[in-house]
Design a protein around this motif. Sequence first.
Motif, PDB file in Angstrom:
ATOM      1  N   VAL A   1       0.853  -1.180   0.000  1.00  0.00           N
ATOM      2  CA  VAL A   1       0.000   0.000   0.000  1.00  0.00           C
ATOM      3  C   VAL A   1       0.896   1.239   0.000  1.00  0.00           C
ATOM      4  O   VAL A   1       1.947   1.257   0.628  1.00  0.00           O
ATOM      5  N   VAL A   2       0.483   2.244  -0.761  1.00  0.00           N
ATOM      6  CA  VAL A   2       1.240   3.497  -0.851  1.00  0.00           C
ATOM      7  C   VAL A   2       0.415   4.617  -0.227  1.00  0.00           C
ATOM      8  O   VAL A   2      -0.742   4.824  -0.600  1.00  0.00           O
ATOM      9  N   TYR A   3       1.015   5.291   0.772  1.00  0.00           N
ATOM     10  CA  TYR A   3       0.355   6.431   1.413  1.00  0.00           C
ATOM     11  C   TYR A   3       1.056   7.720   1.014  1.00  0.00           C
ATOM     12  O   TYR A   3       2.279   7.758   0.926  1.00  0.00           O
ATOM     13  N   LYS A   4       0.279   8.769   0.792  1.00  0.00           N
ATOM     14  CA  LYS A   4       0.870  10.092   0.590  1.00  0.00           C
ATOM     15  C   LYS A   4      -0.141  11.125   1.042  1.00  0.00           C
ATOM     16  O   LYS A   4      -1.339  11.026   0.718  1.00  0.00           O
ATOM     17  N   GLY A   5       0.327  12.108   1.774  1.00  0.00           N
ATOM     18  CA  GLY A   5      -0.554  13.161   2.268  1.00  0.00           C
ATOM     19  C   GLY A   5      -1.647  12.621   3.179  1.00  0.00           C
ATOM     20  O   GLY A   5      -2.729  13.193   3.285  1.00  0.00           O
ATOM     21  N   GLY A   6      -1.364  11.471   3.828  1.00  0.00           N
ATOM     22  CA  GLY A   6      -2.346  10.886   4.734  1.00  0.00           C
ATOM     23  C   GLY A   6      -3.395  10.034   4.034  1.00  0.00           C
ATOM     24  O   GLY A   6      -4.248   9.449   4.679  1.00  0.00           O
ATOM     25  N   TYR A   7      -3.318   9.976   2.713  1.00  0.00           N
ATOM     26  CA  TYR A   7      -4.293   9.173   1.966  1.00  0.00           C
ATOM     27  C   TYR A   7      -3.649   7.912   1.396  1.00  0.00           C
ATOM     28  O   TYR A   7      -2.442   7.890   1.120  1.00  0.00           O
ATOM     29  N   ILE A   8      -4.492   6.885   1.200  1.00  0.00           N
ATOM     30  CA  ILE A   8      -4.044   5.682   0.490  1.00  0.00           C
ATOM     31  C   ILE A   8      -4.175   5.983  -0.997  1.00  0.00           C
ATOM     32  O   ILE A   8      -5.287   6.204  -1.492  1.00  0.00           O
ATOM     33  N   ILE A   9      -3.056   6.039  -1.698  1.00  0.00           N
ATOM     34  CA  ILE A   9      -3.171   6.360  -3.118  1.00  0.00           C
ATOM     35  C   ILE A   9      -3.052   5.130  -4.014  1.00  0.00           C
ATOM     36  O   ILE A   9      -3.379   5.180  -5.181  1.00  0.00           O
ATOM     37  N   LYS A  10      -2.601   4.023  -3.450  1.00  0.00           N
ATOM     38  CA  LYS A  10      -2.555   2.800  -4.249  1.00  0.00           C
ATOM     39  C   LYS A  10      -2.400   1.589  -3.342  1.00  0.00           C
ATOM     40  O   LYS A  10      -1.722   1.656  -2.320  1.00  0.00           O
TER      41      LYS A  10
END
Lengths: 401, 388
Positions: A217-226
Amino acid sequence: MAKGKIVAGIEIGTAKIAVVVGEIVSGGGLNIIGFGNMPSQGIKKGEIVDFELASAATHAAITAAEKTSQTRIEEVFISQTGGHLVGLFNEGSVNVTASDNAVSKIDIERVIQEAKGKELPKDCVYIHHIQNSFKLDERMVANPLGMMGHKLSVGYWSVQGNVQKIRDHIHIINGFGLRVEDMIISSIAAGSMVASAEEKENGILTIDIGRGTSDFVVYKGGYIIKTGVLPVGGDHITNDISLGLRIDRLQAEKLKVEEGQALIEENLTNEKIGLAAVENGSQRMVPKHSLQQIIYSRMEEVFALIKESVAEVIVPSELTAGCVLTGGTSRLLQIDELSRRVLEMDVRLGVNPSWSQGELREPEYSVVLGLLHYALKRSEKTIHHSKREGLLSRVAKVFNL
Amino acid sequence: MNIKIIGVGGAGSNVVCDLYKRKSVDLNFAVMDTDAADLNRKSIPEKIFLGSSMTKGLSTGGDYGLGKKIAEKEKGLFTEQVQGVDCLFLVTGLGGGTGGAVTPVVADLARKQGTIVIAFVFLPFSMEGAHKAAQSENGLVELRKYSDAVICLPNDLMLQQIDASNTVLEAFSLANEWIIKGVVAIVNSLLKTGIVNLDLNALRKMLSQSGGKTLYSLGSAEGDNAVEEALQNFSMCPLLHTPQGTQFTESLLVNITGGPLLALQDVNKIVTYMNTHFSSKKNSLIGAVIDESFNNNKIEICVIGVSAGLQQGLLRKNVRNRLKENPHQQVLFFDEEAKGDRKAMASNEGGQDVPAADGYFGQVGKILYKGEDLDIPTYLRKGVKVRL
């Protein structure tokens, strides 16, 4: 003492079936009160291939967990993995309707509906719709309600899976007389245990490498983006060793655990490892170099494929918190060093949170602990379900970690 | 007894020519191809030129669809070729346009008139890409439907057998040798008088229950300790350790060729070893013959094992389980949807078109990830040579 709600996280994995029982106490907070663990049967690459065997092993693990907790499980949360899971990014976009250009509640509902409204193939069903940030005229905003703008858009990372495969899991739990309250994909369950809020904000990749699959899982800016599932895990290493060195799977598994490492040592061309003597008494020797070549080839490929997949949504250097590994196969020696070289980012080995104790601190329990964590989170919110809808359609609507 | 071997396409024809040149075995030979120039170079008298009007004597250029059309058109020729044959060996390379398309049609026609069909196929190198892999898979699924046994030789394996100094041609001639040894062993067991002879009807009976999964391995040794060493050599045969392979078989065909001193107890020892190692429940078929030219206790073993559609049985069992009513079963969908879904599952129960799965991970079904089958060991696909 007032008894809290008894919840269980159940992971029907390729290596083992883990059941952790927790008590959610009023006022928030969770105590782990029971644990059951059985070697899996009838599971390959995260998927059930023999329903009866998998069912019997799961029921045994639930029985053991209920026994240690001396209580009855009330709600069950299960994990999902397997090559049938597919994630897609869908974006919805609407024009703000009000004449004063203030975003209304209706605008928000419309844009969400549009983002989620993509049709699925007949035998597939959504497991999660994970909301990403709203954008108002290309500005990222957390909550657009009442803000001024013209165009409102929102993206969702939606995960779908094969209906029959998901149903098999649910029926195993039902077969014990329990209901499945909710399900979470393994990557997210594990990620929620080994990555901190700050890391998720800065950008982090978490990879749970198990016996049957590697879930990331990829997180960025507090969101799951992938999210993604690569249907390759420790079982593949064992199989590769077994075929490559022409030994049986038991010997191969033993070699992997006792002598395996992710990197190839230089100047090792002649060193050999003795295998346990077979029935006719002769002891075979296999080159250590060959064992390392086999493992390196496989693991290097796993990380290269994950890297490729991550690069589809984000430049790896933007994941400033790097990468964290968990899952049983993350025990392989030097796996952090190999992944560092391939992924070209900082890599650390994950540790489960301190509220888990003893055996549960080990990396193979990240998923099942993540399930309990989600159960707790969910009990803190009140969610309305439509009685008319079945579990899968309901899950698809409410999910957002 | 009419035994025949047909090579289809370039790779298959090469094997058949290799065997023909030796003049060591009594069977009928034929080769077929769309490539006229290649066919002309072959030394076998019986050459069948396919699809003249469609390819104008050129190869299919790897076009499977074109191969299919040619196969359909040339059925008359195929029927002629398989007429009256009791046991037919087919040899071909899958992945191209001719082998994968033509061979299943030949197998089908032969089996319809009662011929036993045993096919040997080369699978393309992983590095040849997704398109070839998919074409090969199509051909294999078809061929398994129409043959009594299909023996797969993955080309990836060849790279493991040679040193850097060897040429690719040398690697292929080694692979040809594997096929030739097997064919010779079976033919000799059927035709030559031996300690234990193979009976055509028994062979037919054993193979008739097969679902396509096939184990194939060879071993040989000579000297004072030949039996033990041959078994050791057999257990290390690369063909026994392929990603597509199986170690579970329901019946075994064990062929043993030895020198004049081969004793019944040697045969017994070998058969016992095979039965214990491959969990064969039924009686094995045994052929043990003497080759006068074998000196120094030389012994050769060739084993073919088949399992009767194990995977398909499992899949069906799974579906049935899902259909069982369960008092605690949760409602997953609106009722209407559920009904439709159940019907779909029920109709799936026949399961004829479920392709026989391969190897340890086979039950999950093959998942191609960007065209690559990740269940195949990475070192094999990338051609990393692993020493033993």
